[in-house]
Design a protein around this motif. Sequence first.
Motif, PDB file in Angstrom:
ATOM      1  N   TRP A 282       0.833  -1.205   0.000  1.00  0.00           N
ATOM      2  CA  TRP A 282       0.000   0.000   0.000  1.00  0.00           C
ATOM      3  C   TRP A 282       0.869   1.257   0.000  1.00  0.00           C
ATOM      4  N   LEU A 283       1.914   1.255   0.821  1.00  0.00           N
ATOM      5  CA  LEU A 283       2.819   2.411   0.846  1.00  0.00           C
ATOM      6  C   LEU A 283       3.629   2.512  -0.445  1.00  0.00           C
ATOM      7  N   MET A 284       4.036   1.378  -0.989  1.00  0.00           N
ATOM      8  CA  MET A 284       4.792   1.363  -2.237  1.00  0.00           C
ATOM      9  C   MET A 284       3.907   1.686  -3.445  1.00  0.00           C
ATOM     10  N   ASN A 285       2.599   1.405  -3.289  1.00  0.00           N
ATOM     11  CA  ASN A 285       1.650   1.510  -4.401  1.00  0.00           C
ATOM     12  C   ASN A 285       2.119   0.659  -5.570  1.00  0.00           C
ATOM     13  N   ASN A 286       2.475  -0.567  -5.243  1.00  0.00           N
ATOM     14  CA  ASN A 286       3.020  -1.485  -6.244  1.00  0.00           C
ATOM     15  C   ASN A 286       2.431  -2.876  -6.018  1.00  0.00           C
ATOM     16  N   TYR A 287       1.647  -3.354  -6.974  1.00  0.00           N
ATOM     17  CA  TYR A 287       1.007  -4.660  -6.868  1.00  0.00           C
ATOM     18  C   TYR A 287       1.344  -5.547  -8.076  1.00  0.00           C
ATOM     19  N   ASP A 288       2.369  -5.162  -8.816  1.00  0.00           N
ATOM     20  CA  ASP A 288       2.723  -5.876 -10.043  1.00  0.00           C
ATOM     21  C   ASP A 288       3.908  -6.797  -9.776  1.00  0.00           C
ATOM     22  N   VAL A 289       3.624  -8.008  -9.266  1.00  0.00           N
ATOM     23  CA  VAL A 289       4.657  -8.941  -8.819  1.00  0.00           C
ATOM     24  C   VAL A 289       5.254  -9.703  -9.990  1.00  0.00           C
ATOM     25  N   ALA A 290       6.569  -9.879  -9.955  1.00  0.00           N
ATOM     26  CA  ALA A 290       7.264 -10.675 -10.966  1.00  0.00           C
ATOM     27  C   ALA A 290       7.586 -12.071 -10.453  1.00  0.00           C
ATOM     28  N   SER A 291       8.108 -12.175  -9.215  1.00  0.00           N
ATOM     29  CA  SER A 291       8.485 -13.482  -8.690  1.00  0.00           C
ATOM     30  C   SER A 291       8.458 -13.482  -7.162  1.00  0.00           C
ATOM     31  N   VAL A 292       8.330 -14.672  -6.601  1.00  0.00           N
ATOM     32  CA  VAL A 292       8.366 -14.865  -5.148  1.00  0.00           C
ATOM     33  C   VAL A 292       9.249 -16.069  -4.844  1.00  0.00           C
ATOM     34  N   THR A 293      10.159 -15.890  -3.905  1.00  0.00           N
ATOM     35  CA  THR A 293      11.022 -16.969  -3.436  1.00  0.00           C
ATOM     36  C   THR A 293      10.854 -17.090  -1.924  1.00  0.00           C
ATOM     37  N   GLY A 294      10.813 -18.325  -1.409  1.00  0.00           N
ATOM     38  CA  GLY A 294      10.557 -18.455   0.018  1.00  0.00           C
ATOM     39  C   GLY A 294      11.255 -19.619   0.693  1.00  0.00           C
ATOM     40  N   VAL A 295      11.384 -19.480   2.006  1.00  0.00           N
ATOM     41  CA  VAL A 295      11.886 -20.535   2.887  1.00  0.00           C
ATOM     42  C   VAL A 295      10.930 -20.625   4.065  1.00  0.00           C
ATOM     43  N   VAL A 296      10.526 -21.831   4.417  1.00  0.00           N
ATOM     44  CA  VAL A 296       9.611 -22.055   5.535  1.00  0.00           C
ATOM     45  C   VAL A 296      10.271 -23.018   6.506  1.00  0.00           C
ATOM     46  N   ASN A 297      10.270 -22.662   7.794  1.00  0.00           N
ATOM     47  CA  ASN A 297      10.983 -23.452   8.804  1.00  0.00           C
ATOM     48  C   ASN A 297      10.048 -24.149   9.785  1.00  0.00           C
ATOM     49  N   TYR A 298      10.386 -25.408  10.069  1.00  0.00           N
ATOM     50  CA  TYR A 298       9.709 -26.203  11.083  1.00  0.00           C
ATOM     51  C   TYR A 298      10.785 -26.665  12.068  1.00  0.00           C
ATOM     52  N   LYS A 299      11.274 -25.738  12.882  1.00  0.00           N
ATOM     53  CA  LYS A 299      12.432 -26.004  13.729  1.00  0.00           C
ATOM     54  C   LYS A 299      12.119 -26.022  15.224  1.00  0.00           C
ATOM     55  N   LEU A 300      11.099 -25.287  15.652  1.00  0.00           N
ATOM     56  CA  LEU A 300      10.914 -25.069  17.090  1.00  0.00           C
ATOM     57  C   LEU A 300       9.594 -25.591  17.640  1.00  0.00           C
ATOM     58  N   ALA A 301       8.894 -26.413  16.866  1.00  0.00           N
ATOM     59  CA  ALA A 301       7.594 -26.915  17.317  1.00  0.00           C
ATOM     60  C   ALA A 301       7.694 -27.728  18.605  1.00  0.00           C
ATOM     61  N   ASP A 302       8.837 -28.358  18.822  1.00  0.00           N
ATOM     62  CA  ASP A 302       9.007 -29.199  20.015  1.00  0.00           C
ATOM     63  C   ASP A 302       9.692 -28.445  21.154  1.00  0.00           C
ATOM     64  N   LYS A 303       9.726 -27.104  21.073  1.00  0.00           N
ATOM     65  CA  LYS A 303      10.372 -26.287  22.113  1.00  0.00           C
ATOM     66  C   LYS A 303       9.394 -25.224  22.620  1.00  0.00           C
ATOM     67  N   PRO A 304       8.380 -25.634  23.391  1.00  0.00           N
ATOM     68  CA  PRO A 304       7.330 -24.698  23.808  1.00  0.00           C
ATOM     69  C   PRO A 304       7.667 -23.833  25.018  1.00  0.00           C
ATOM     70  N   GLU A 305       8.830 -24.059  25.616  1.00  0.00           N
ATOM     71  CA  GLU A 305       9.166 -23.302  26.815  1.00  0.00           C
ATOM     72  C   GLU A 305       9.343 -21.816  26.501  1.00  0.00           C
ATOM     73  N   GLY A 306       8.929 -20.985  27.454  1.00  0.00           N
ATOM     74  CA  GLY A 306       9.094 -19.538  27.314  1.00  0.00           C
ATOM     75  C   GLY A 306       8.035 -18.852  26.488  1.00  0.00           C
ATOM     76  N   ASN A 307       7.011 -19.584  26.062  1.00  0.00           N
ATOM     77  CA  ASN A 307       5.996 -18.971  25.211  1.00  0.00           C
ATOM     78  C   ASN A 307       5.101 -18.030  26.011  1.00  0.00           C
ATOM     79  N   ILE A 308       4.860 -16.850  25.464  1.00  0.00           N
ATOM     80  CA  ILE A 308       3.939 -15.913  26.100  1.00  0.00           C
ATOM     81  C   ILE A 308       2.539 -16.528  26.096  1.00  0.00           C
ATOM     82  N   GLY A 309       1.927 -16.587  27.247  1.00  0.00           N
ATOM     83  CA  GLY A 309       0.588 -17.147  27.337  1.00  0.00           C
ATOM     84  C   GLY A 309       0.560 -18.620  27.663  1.00  0.00           C
TER      85      GLY A 309
END
Length: 374
Positions: A194-221
């Motif tokens: 919205w601030l850029m006023n740019n919605y004309d995407v050319a490409s998307v590259t991503g990395v998704v991590n599943y590293k901490l699901a078994d480490k629930p200590e210290g979670n807020i709430g």
Amino acid sequence: MSKKLRIGIVGLGFIGTQKHLVGLAQHKDKCEIVAFCDFDIERAEAGKAQWGNTDAYTTTDYKDLVNDDSIDVIHVCTWNANHCEITCAALEAGKHVMVEKPMAVTGEDARKMRDTAKRTGKKLTVGFQYRQREEYQFLKALADEGKFGEIYAAKAHATRRRGVPIWGVFTDKTKQGGGPLIDLGGHSIDVALWLMNNYDVASVTGVVNYKLADKPEGNIGGEWDPATYEVEDSAFGFVTFKNGASLFVEASWALNIKAAREGCITIMGTEAGAETIQDPAGSANLIVDVNSIEGGRQVNTGFGEGGAYFSAGAAGEAQTGFAYMGGLEAGLWLDAILNDTEPYVTADQAVVVTEILDGIYKSAAQGGKPVYFD
């Protein structure tokens, strides 16, 4: 239209009650809430008791609202996986629809929703209320004035250190479609685009991590149950636009970082830049810093807690909460319907946000290979 808009709401969890109903209630001169739908009938009854008009009713089946010819508008506040089905059914039945973010789980579903709205001639918008924060209204005004020049690079920050939501179905991939990226990331991406006023995407590259699901200590709430944690704990993406601009995306519920940076952005333009961070003092305000060259020197101008442009303390909290943003969002939405104007958040804009989210997930699934757009 001279009469009040008759509204039905599907989904009476936290966002449905604390943003949508509270927001709509601030505009009783323009609307009345006549139908309350939730799979838990007790939640629907509670919503009716607090927010309904004299002839309001409750149901556990959204089709009752879709088939009710007296209803003008439906708000969809359900699990993410249900957004497309309910939205399209409502549009086909001649209702205007506000759907909570994310618009949909996939780009394909988002495009289907948009195309259905255009074909039926009904209005469709998505609940990206972060645009209503006064900090982003301020930055948008500067951007529109040309303060930043061409914004050619940006970052969308949606990170928590340990802030996994342990209620509801947030960690259920089947119902939600993903974790922090689809939950938090969309808000920051929407503000950045919205601030850029740019919605004309050319490409998307991503990395998704599943590293901490078994480490629930210290979670807020409180600690989550690792056995039911099915979504990513963090994700990162890089978006290129057809004009050469770029956007970096980061999202997390659990990440070993010093401080959270949720709902924040960084923008970099040819004339100036700006960034927002969460207030380290703990208020709901964001700290806004505009950087530029003035008189041949590097200048940083900060606005935040106690600053000249944004309220401090309790007033600041009130102006950044769900009730405040939801009321502004609802007012703009109702006015768009009553005046037959374009919604503040358009379906076309929201589709691009969903396509970026979907593109990060798809790129990660294929080993980080870019997803290209036509």
